[in-house]
Enzyme design. Structure first.
Site, PDB file in Angstrom:
ATOM      1  CB  CYS A 330      -0.997  -0.064   1.149  1.00 26.84           C
ATOM      2  SG  CYS A 330      -2.405   1.013   0.865  1.00 26.84           S
ATOM      3  CG  HIS A 438      -3.356  -3.307   3.990  1.00 28.11           C
ATOM      4  ND1 HIS A 438      -2.118  -2.898   4.415  1.00 28.11           N
ATOM      5  CD2 HIS A 438      -3.980  -2.203   3.540  1.00 28.11           C
ATOM      6  CE1 HIS A 438      -1.996  -1.596   4.241  1.00 28.11           C
ATOM      7  NE2 HIS A 438      -3.115  -1.152   3.698  1.00 28.11           N
TER       8      HIS A 438
HETATM    9  N1  LIG Z   1      -3.059   1.877   4.001  1.00 23.02           N
HETATM   10  C1  LIG Z   1      -2.150   2.624   3.352  1.00 23.02           C
HETATM   11  O1  LIG Z   1      -0.986   2.327   3.348  1.00 23.02           O
HETATM   12  C2  LIG Z   1      -2.654   3.888   2.716  1.00 23.02           C
HETATM   13  C3  LIG Z   1      -1.672   4.515   1.778  1.00 23.02           C
HETATM   14  C4  LIG Z   1      -1.959   5.981   1.469  1.00 23.02           C
HETATM   15  N2  LIG Z   1      -1.915   6.778   2.647  1.00 23.02           N
HETATM   16  C5  LIG Z   1      -3.289   6.125   0.764  1.00 23.02           C
HETATM   17  O2  LIG Z   1      -4.284   6.391   1.396  1.00 23.02           O
HETATM   18  O3  LIG Z   1      -3.356   5.974  -0.416  1.00 23.02           O
END
Ligand SMILES: NC(=O)CC[C@H](N)C(=O)O
Length: 499
Positions: A330, A438
């Site tokens: 992510c 995830h």
């Molecule tokens: N869960 C995350 O790693 C989110 C990644 C990033 N902050 C987004 O919202 O795109």
């Protein structure tokens, strides 16, 4: 209508979440249909339900202990701090917007209907709801608009157990001070006191318990020993983040970015034999890991700048050049790309060059991508070859959308479990890969495909890939044993109104 019980604490980390989970487990074992509830959680570790809605991890853990599927009703409000001043506010699983602490404080009361609706859904489906409070009910400056402690207890008419933490000291003052700061009718709700995280000789503690009763007239319902269980709890997770040394033989380093999110992603890896997972905060600690993991981040661009300034980015780029296996999940995947753009100022604003290790451009937008996915890893070559075709599943939570250069290899082909839409996830280039999924490392086949070549290179026996679900259930049963032994469950049933 369900019966209920509320667990409040004298302070954060007094052990409310685990005690709530333990009581839920005992009640479930005794044949009741039970569910957890916490009106408001503050955490970056969130979870996506089957319906594609977002909720806090603590209630997911408690739902597992209660033997039911997690649902946003169990945690209608989630605050995800994304800057020093404020948080992203999630209501019933969906983004409500960013709010500074002061503004959130003012709007809190308007969320009561959402909280009551969520509670009502549980109320009609379960026998007993065990509610967890937040922080302390004696924050006299915050009491007025309270929707998480005594304010909530009054709304749903719940009896309260108050938990103090003896490990951090001053437990009598914690409990008595809290009781004394409560209003008369709030105090009347507190039916029992619990001393948590006790280590030592109980006979030495006993005279103190008698005096405590003399001073406030509320009995001690339990003295729970300090136990080490492997349960996904915010506190124990934060302890894990302090692991620094590589004791095992496969050295897996996770970059501990300041806004790290979803670090439960590495739980299964931590349980693999012969693997040690350590968390790295500075270039000096990086060393020469066998596997480098870039975790999710609530603020990708700010965390990338942090890596750039402290020299970690250069270290990661050097390791990439040396052939180290690198995986970004992510936010970590986004950082590995060539460019990050945030024209609407969703997270950080502006644009920023990425690490340039994957040919991917990420653009942040106002709408959150939030779902569960399942599919298979694509046909990979080189160090990741053995992961090819393995089953990939997990969940996505991100504001950024990434586009990979035409013709480059995606990580996995997935189906959105909520909409049925199919698409290519992530990107792989040589020894660097990135994915939005995830929980990806909880898939045993995939994990095996990633680790086995490393075991071979090192000439060591492949590790044991445990059955994560069975292992978790075992931990909840062990927790229930501790609760049965040290909490007066007869008194608890009386307090609930089920004697
Ligand atoms: N869960 C995350 O790693 C989110 C990644 C990033 N902050 C987004 O919202 O795109």
């Amino acid at each position: 209508m369900a019966k209920n019980l509320m667990i409040q604490g004298t302070m954060s980390n007094a052990g409310k979440s685990i005690l709530t989970a333990g009581i839920l487990r005992v009640l479930k074992q005794d044949g009741y249909r039970v569910a957890p509830f916490k009106s408001q959680n503050m955490a970056l570790n969130s979870y996506i339900t089957r319906e594609g809605l977002e909720m806090g991890r603590a209630q997911v853990m408690q739902a597992e202990a209660a033997g039911i599927e997690p649902n946003v009703w169990m945690n209608p409000i989630l605050l995800k701090p994304n800057s020093d001043m404020g948080s992203q506010v999630i209501v019933n699983g969906e983004v409500f917007g960013n709010r500074e602490a002061r503004d959130y404080f003012r709007m809190k009361k308007s969320l009561i209907p959402s909280i009551m609706k969520a509670y009502g859904e549980l109320d009609s489906r379960y026998d007993i709801i065990v509610i967890e409070g937040a922080g302390s009910p004696a924050e006299i400056n915050l009491k007025e608009n309270d929707i998480v402690n005594m304010g909530l207890a009054a709304l749903v008419d719940a009896p309260v157990l108050l938990v103090g933490d003896i490990d951090r000291g001053g437990v009598f003052a914690q409990l008595l001070g809290t009781i004394w700061l409560l209003e008369e009718e709030e105090r009347a709700r507190v039916k029992g006191l619990v001393i948590n995280k006790f280590r030592g000789d109980k006979s030495i503690l006993d005279p103190g318990l008698m005096q405590l009763y003399d001073k406030c007239g509320i009995p001690v319902t339990g003295v729970i020993p300090y136990v080490r269980l492997d349960i996904d709890e915010e506190d124990s997770l934060s302890e894990k983040l302090e692991q620094r040394t590589a004791a095992g033989r496969i050295d897996a380093a996770v970059i501990r970015v300041p806004h790290i999110s979803n670090f439960t992603d590495f739980g299964m890896l931590e349980g693999c034999e012969g693997v040690s997972v350590r968390y790295v905060k500075s270039a000096g600690e990086l060393g020469k890991p066998d596997l480098l993991l870039l975790p999710g981040s609530k603020n990708t661009m700010a965390d990338l700048l942090w890596l750039r300034e402290n020299g970690l980015e250069a270290g990661i780029q050097r390791l990439a050049g040396e052939g180290c296996r690198i995986m970004g999940i992510c936010g970590g995947y986004q950082m590995l790309g060539s460019l990050l753009e945030d024209p609407e100022g969703v997270e950080h604003g502006g644009s920023l060059a990425g690490m340039g290790l994957l040919p991917v451009v990420t653009r942040f937008r106002g709408k959150k991508h939030r779902t569960r996915v399942e599919g298979n890893v694509g046909k990979l070559s080189g160090v990741f070859e053995q992961m090819s075709g393995t089953r990939a599943e997990g969940y996505e939570i991100h504001m950024g959308e990434s586009t990979a250069d035409e013709g480059c290899r995606c990580f996995a082909d997935v189906t959105d479990c909520v909409t049925g839409q199919q698409y290519a996830d992530g990107c792989v280039k040589g020894n660097v890969c990135g994915t939005y999924i995830h929980g990806i490392l909880d898939s045993p086949e995939l994990l095996k495909g990633m680790l086995e070549p490393l075991y071979r290179e090192k000439g060591i026996q492949p590790g044991i890939y445990r059955d994560l679900q069975a292992y978790k259930q075992e931990q909840y049963d062990r927790l229930a044993d501790v609760i049965r032994m040290h909490l007066d469950m007869e008194a608890v049933y009386r307090i609930i109104g089920l004697d």
